[in-house]
Design a protein around this motif. Structure first.
Motif, mmCIF file in Angstrom:
data_model
loop_
_atom_site.group_PDB
_atom_site.id
_atom_site.type_symbol
_atom_site.label_atom_id
_atom_site.label_comp_id
_atom_site.label_asym_id
_atom_site.label_seq_id
_atom_site.Cartn_x
_atom_site.Cartn_y
_atom_site.Cartn_z
ATOM 1 N N ARG A 14 -4.690 0.821 -10.180
ATOM 2 C CA ARG A 14 -4.327 -0.229 -9.493
ATOM 3 C C ARG A 14 -4.732 -1.609 -9.823
ATOM 4 O O ARG A 14 -3.716 -2.419 -9.821
ATOM 5 C CB ARG A 14 -4.979 0.152 -7.854
ATOM 6 N N ARG A 57 -1.330 3.448 -2.798
ATOM 7 C CA ARG A 57 -2.449 4.100 -1.956
ATOM 8 C C ARG A 57 -3.084 5.489 -2.590
ATOM 9 O O ARG A 57 -4.135 5.730 -2.641
ATOM 10 C CB ARG A 57 -2.073 4.528 -0.590
ATOM 11 N N GLN A 58 -2.002 5.810 -3.627
ATOM 12 C CA GLN A 58 -2.355 7.168 -4.478
ATOM 13 C C GLN A 58 -3.042 6.878 -5.573
ATOM 14 O O GLN A 58 -3.453 7.536 -6.451
ATOM 15 C CB GLN A 58 -1.174 8.170 -4.346
ATOM 16 N N LEU A 59 -3.047 5.647 -6.114
ATOM 17 C CA LEU A 59 -3.601 5.146 -7.399
ATOM 18 C C LEU A 59 -4.977 5.100 -7.604
ATOM 19 O O LEU A 59 -5.593 4.899 -6.604
ATOM 20 C CB LEU A 59 -3.043 3.833 -7.798
ATOM 21 N N SER A 60 -5.489 5.434 -8.626
ATOM 22 C CA SER A 60 -6.835 5.316 -8.987
ATOM 23 C C SER A 60 -7.248 3.823 -8.936
ATOM 24 O O SER A 60 -6.186 2.931 -9.107
ATOM 25 C CB SER A 60 -7.288 6.029 -10.264
ATOM 26 N N PHE A 75 2.545 6.117 -13.785
ATOM 27 C CA PHE A 75 2.450 6.013 -12.385
ATOM 28 C C PHE A 75 3.452 4.729 -11.498
ATOM 29 O O PHE A 75 2.989 4.468 -10.402
ATOM 30 C CB PHE A 75 1.026 5.774 -12.043
ATOM 31 N N THR A 127 4.333 5.923 -8.227
ATOM 32 C CA THR A 127 3.226 6.488 -7.368
ATOM 33 C C THR A 127 2.947 5.507 -6.266
ATOM 34 O O THR A 127 3.014 4.335 -6.746
ATOM 35 C CB THR A 127 2.102 6.937 -8.264
ATOM 36 N N TRP A 176 0.809 -1.067 0.036
ATOM 37 C CA TRP A 176 -0.016 0.033 -0.093
ATOM 38 C C TRP A 176 0.849 1.346 -0.049
ATOM 39 O O TRP A 176 0.684 2.170 -0.613
ATOM 40 C CB TRP A 176 -0.751 0.069 1.368
ATOM 41 N N ASP A 177 2.009 1.331 0.726
ATOM 42 C CA ASP A 177 2.653 2.684 0.914
ATOM 43 C C ASP A 177 4.008 2.533 -0.114
ATOM 44 O O ASP A 177 4.538 3.533 0.110
ATOM 45 C CB ASP A 177 3.142 2.721 2.465
#
Length: 290
Positions: free
Chosen positions: A123, A116-119, A110, A113, A72-73
């Protein structure tokens, strides 16, 4: 499950659908080694999924629309790097597969990126890549396009179609989005109350459950009162009577079109293929599904 018996060959693209509670997720969990069947035998890639789960994990990929195998991070790129080490994939093989996924799924924008910041669409493209980097023989997909916008759905479907066309990976797809099935799968298995109620092509499903094509015609003048077109049913009249829809019942499309053109002034005409959602609804109704 109630006597489900299936055999899926290498390189097949199989849609596996059914109403809620039919047994789809239970089947996938048994095939991937999450659940042990209470009776019967399950074999995937020649392995028994539960007792040989570690070996099986190296030969299958799994994508669940509501669950993630990414960190996630961490940036997406780092998730891919970690997965290379977990699966012990040689660097050159990993790089080649990632290169292909980056190209077909347009990942570069991305890659750095945090997940957790992905659309959701980004994702899911990352999830598909993560499931394929170790070169699985079978890819299990559970609702891979759920919640995606139209553009993201198209990107995922195009990628899976390209993947399936190579014949290198067997795809088993469960979904409530029947457009996924129509776009990707030559074979459709429908399960209801733990029983297989259809196993064959989408065309065979249409034929078996009486799906019907429709003729939509734009007319110069509204239909005369009491007009009937043999072998069809008048299903709709719109545009002040200038657009009509006939559902084919016993007539062929050619005969119905010829009869319509001979009787009235037709400005434009189209033949609509049956919607698979309507066909599956008929199937569920016939089998007593909720």
């Amino acid at each position: 499950m109630d006597g489900v018996s299936l055999s899926i060959g290498r390189g097949e693209m199989v849609g596996y659908i059914g109403p809620n509670g039919a047994g789809k997720s239970t089947t996938l969990k048994m095939l991937t080694g999450v659940l042990t069947p209470s009776s019967g035998d399950v074999s995937v890639c020649g392995l028994a999924p539960v007792p040989q789960r570690t070996r099986l994990a190296l030969r299958i990929g799994v994508v669940f629309g509501q669950r993630s195998q990414l960190w996630w991070d961490l940036p997406l790129r780092e998730s891919f790097r970690l997965l290379r080490h977990i699966y012990r994939v040689p660097a050159a093989e990993h790089a080649a597969r990632l290169r292909r996924c980056r190209s077909l799924l347009d990942l570069d924008a991305f890659l750095d990126t945090p997940v957790r910041q992905l659309s959701l669409g980004q994702r899911m493209r990352g999830e598909l890549t993560a499931a394929l980097l170790h070169g699985p023989e079978v890819l299990f997909l559970d609702e891979p396009t759920i919640g995606l916008d139209v553009v993201s759905k198209q990107a995922v479907r195009s990628f899976l179609a390209e993947l399936g066309s190579s014949g290198d990976v067997t795809l088993v797809l469960t979904t409530h989005d029947l457009a996924d099935i129509e776009r990707l799968c030559e074979r459709l298995v429908v399960i209801d109350h733990g029983r297989v109620v259809h196993d064959g092509s989408i065309e065979a499903l249409h034929a078996r459950y009486g799906s019907r094509r429709s003729i939509v015609a734009d007319l110069a003048e509204p239909l005369p009162d009491g007009f009937e077109l043999p072998g069809t049913t008048l299903a709709g009249v719109t545009a002040n009577g200038h657009r009509v829809t006939f559902v084919l019942e016993s007539s062929t499309a050619g005969a119905a079109v010829a009869g319509l053109v001979a009787a009235v002034d037709v400005r434009d005409l189209s033949l609509l293929e049956p919607d698979i959602e309507d066909v599956v609804a008929r199937l569920y109704s016939a089998t007593g599904a909720p």
